[in-house]
Design an enzyme around this catalytic site. Structure first.
Site, PDB file in Angstrom:
ATOM      1  N   ASP A   1       0.840  -1.307   0.131  1.00 55.69           N
ATOM      2  CA  ASP A   1      -0.056  -0.078  -0.074  1.00 55.69           C
ATOM      3  C   ASP A   1       0.889   1.245   0.109  1.00 55.69           C
ATOM      4  O   ASP A   1       0.744   2.013  -0.815  1.00 55.69           O
ATOM      5  CB  ASP A   1      -0.787   0.160   1.080  1.00 55.69           C
ATOM      6  CG  ASP A   1      -2.210  -0.918   1.128  1.00 55.69           C
ATOM      7  OD1 ASP A   1      -2.430  -1.026  -0.011  1.00 55.69           O
ATOM      8  OD2 ASP A   1      -2.616  -1.120   2.242  1.00 55.69           O
TER       9      ASP A   1
ATOM     10  N   ARG B   1      -1.115   4.385  17.745  1.00 60.69           N
ATOM     11  CA  ARG B   1      -1.244   5.541  16.437  1.00 60.69           C
ATOM     12  C   ARG B   1      -0.975   6.775  17.089  1.00 60.69           C
ATOM     13  O   ARG B   1      -0.506   7.693  16.045  1.00 60.69           O
ATOM     14  CB  ARG B   1      -2.890   5.156  16.143  1.00 60.69           C
ATOM     15  CG  ARG B   1      -2.964   3.970  15.474  1.00 60.69           C
ATOM     16  CD  ARG B   1      -2.041   3.294  14.638  1.00 60.69           C
ATOM     17  NE  ARG B   1      -2.440   2.464  13.575  1.00 60.69           N
ATOM     18  CZ  ARG B   1      -1.786   1.657  12.997  1.00 60.69           C
ATOM     19  NH1 ARG B   1      -0.467   1.893  12.789  1.00 60.69           N
ATOM     20  NH2 ARG B   1      -2.097   0.725  12.016  1.00 60.69           N
TER      21      ARG B   1
ATOM     22  N   ASP C   1      -8.278   3.125  12.224  1.00 58.49           N
ATOM     23  CA  ASP C   1      -6.811   3.836  12.227  1.00 58.49           C
ATOM     24  C   ASP C   1      -6.971   5.204  11.435  1.00 58.49           C
ATOM     25  O   ASP C   1      -6.480   6.253  11.954  1.00 58.49           O
ATOM     26  CB  ASP C   1      -5.820   3.022  11.440  1.00 58.49           C
ATOM     27  CG  ASP C   1      -5.293   1.799  12.457  1.00 58.49           C
ATOM     28  OD1 ASP C   1      -5.579   1.988  13.626  1.00 58.49           O
ATOM     29  OD2 ASP C   1      -5.052   0.869  11.963  1.00 58.49           O
TER      30      ASP C   1
ATOM     31  N   SER D   1      -4.627  -9.339   6.925  1.00 64.02           N
ATOM     32  CA  SER D   1      -4.062  -7.955   7.199  1.00 64.02           C
ATOM     33  C   SER D   1      -3.525  -7.679   8.358  1.00 64.02           C
ATOM     34  O   SER D   1      -4.268  -8.239   9.466  1.00 64.02           O
ATOM     35  CB  SER D   1      -5.384  -6.709   6.933  1.00 64.02           C
ATOM     36  OG  SER D   1      -5.154  -5.597   7.481  1.00 64.02           O
TER      37      SER D   1
HETATM   38  N1  ARG Z   1      -9.141  -3.663  15.034  1.00 67.22           N
HETATM   39  C1  ARG Z   1      -7.805  -3.099  15.575  1.00 67.22           C
HETATM   40  C2  ARG Z   1      -8.066  -1.946  16.096  1.00 67.22           C
HETATM   41  O1  ARG Z   1      -8.707  -1.038  15.486  1.00 67.22           O
HETATM   42  C3  ARG Z   1      -6.858  -3.538  14.596  1.00 67.22           C
HETATM   43  C4  ARG Z   1      -6.764  -3.050  13.343  1.00 67.22           C
HETATM   44  C5  ARG Z   1      -5.253  -2.906  12.785  1.00 67.22           C
HETATM   45  N2  ARG Z   1      -5.140  -3.367  11.345  1.00 67.22           N
HETATM   46  C6  ARG Z   1      -4.812  -4.506  10.781  1.00 67.22           C
HETATM   47  N3  ARG Z   1      -4.479  -4.428   9.627  1.00 67.22           N
HETATM   48  N4  ARG Z   1      -4.941  -5.728  11.427  1.00 67.22           N
HETATM   49  O2  ARG Z   1      -7.281  -1.428  16.907  1.00 67.22           O
END
Ligand code: ARG
Length: 405
Positions: free
Chosen positions: A14, A95, A124, A173
């Site tokens: 990406d 984050r 995110d 992912s």
């Molecule tokens: N659902 C989790 C969160 O919002 C993890 C998201 C992380 N992304 C991934 N590509 N697994 O904190």
């Protein structure tokens, strides 16, 4: 002169596509920022070289594992931070740190735009954009995956045409850092079966986990782990060691159906062996050193904390108040907890604290007890009088109260 954009660059497909896209479509110079937050693939050198090859005018790499553990994960521990009582907030906590670093380097390098790789369906994007804007309102934030609306096949096509190396990313992912590993997508989207074994990486599925229990002792000071098995260590190193030890014992695999900030329900799998072990120990120690009212109050704050971190509100001023409360209440969370890690379980094996509120002479059923039992009937008379009286009055008014089976 061209305007500059700072891209949070992971080295994956990406964000690699983005380097080209920002140059071609938006006519921007690209500065990449790659952060080590404790993810497994953290060959920062190699990632920077790749960015250079794709035309980045500058590449920045930084190890922020210590900052992450001390300024972010530490709060997760003090707050027993678990979103929906389950998820230790591993991705969520990283984050705001990444946003902070992005803003700092964007300012230093006179970038007008910050670019991140999140989709338009997840949490995110919310975390990055609220955090970046809260720190510097003048920066433009863009999320090309959301704006380009390319699916993975189109991305691969775009990458092939421009000679961008396509990394083998596996089918899920995945997001990783010191505090945990998040896995979503692929066959996990079908919820009629459990999490497939190939989604596991840090935790051994219970059937395969060690047959011998692993006992660890964690010493807390001010609510934070300072020693592991009697050895003083940095928080970061305690976490890394427990990720391995607890993972081998099958501890820390979390399968949940989660409510995202954007309203979507999603099936998530997390591997957080250290987080689950440390938070279990911290909670057990708290039950020894906090009184009932303190525990109740803390629980409310813990839940607010988890919800705010999850929702990307790290830089909301309310968070500063929560942090002060936590610092204050964790002042008595000192002591050592022994935990047995076995087949996915974390079992307390004893606790010791100079701030203990447990008095064996008060609670013992044996001899030498100090609790004056003769005072109990008077207490019960006062304590129970409203319940007993109300029942009596209602019975007179309405007859026998029938309780529906
Ligand atoms: N659902 C989790 C969160 O919002 C993890 C998201 C992380 N992304 C991934 N590509 N697994 O904190």
């Amino acid at each position: 002169m061209k305007e500059k954009a700072l891209l949070l660059y992971s080295g994956g497909l990406d964000t690699s596509v983005m380097i080209k896209w920002l140059q071609e479509q938006l006519n921007l110079d690209v500065v990449t920022l790659t952060l080590d937050v404790g993810q497994e693939k953290n060959d920062l050198q190699r990632i920077a070289e790749k960015a250079k090859k794709l035309g980045a005018v500058k590449t920045i790499t930084e190890d922020v594992t210590k900052k992450f553990s001390d300024d972010f994960v530490a709060h997760g521990i003090m707050n027993d931070g678990l979103y929906q009582d389950k998820y230790p907030l591993s991705t969520s906590l990283a984050r705001p740190l990444m946003s902070m670093e992005a803003v700092k380097f964007a300012e230093q390098n006179k970038c007008t735009t910050v670019v991140h790789g999140s989709t338009g369906k997840g949490n995110d994007q919310v975390r990055f954009e609220v955090s970046i804007k809260a720190l510097n309102e003048n920066l433009t934030v863009i999320a090309p995956v959301r704006e380009m609306n390319m699916n993975r096949d189109e991305e691969i096509e775009y990458a092939k045409l421009r000679n961008i190396e396509i990394p083998y990313g596996g089918k899920y992912s995945v997001d990783e850092n010191l505090w945990g590993r998040s896995v979503e997508g692929s066959s996990m989207e079908f919820i009629d079966e459990g999490v497939p074994e190939d989604a596991y990486r840090w935790v051994l599925p219970v059937e395969k986990s060690g047959d011998k229990p692993e006992v660890v002792s964690i010493t807390f000071n001010g609510g934070l782990p300072v020693e592991l098995n009697g050895k003083p260590m940095l928080l970061r190193d305690i976490i890394a060691e427990l990720n391995y030890k607890a993972g081998q014992s099958g501890v820390g695999a979390i399968d949940m159906i989660e409510d995202r900030v954007v309203g979507i329900k999603s099936h998530e799998f997390y591997e957080c062996p250290a987080a689950i072990t440390i938070i279990s120990g911290h909670k057990y120690l708290e039950s020894l050193v906090l009184n009932k009212k303190e525990s109740q109050l803390k629980k409310v704050m813990d839940q607010q904390f988890a919800d705010m971190v999850y929702s990307g509100l790290w830089f909301d001023p309310a968070m500063d108040h929560i942090k002060r409360f936590q610092q204050s209440i964790n002042g008595v969370v000192n002591g050592t907890v022994k935990l047995k890690l076995y087949k996915g379980n974390v079992i307390p094996m004893g606790v010791d604290s100079t701030n203990s509120l447990y008095d064996i002479f008060m609670s013992t059923y044996g001899k030498n007890q100090t609790f004056d039992q003769s005072k109990a009937p008077g207490f019960i008379y006062v304590f129970g009088s409203q319940t007993i009286t109300t029942r009596k009055v209602r019975k007179k008014q309405f007859g026998e109260i029938i309780i529906e089976e």
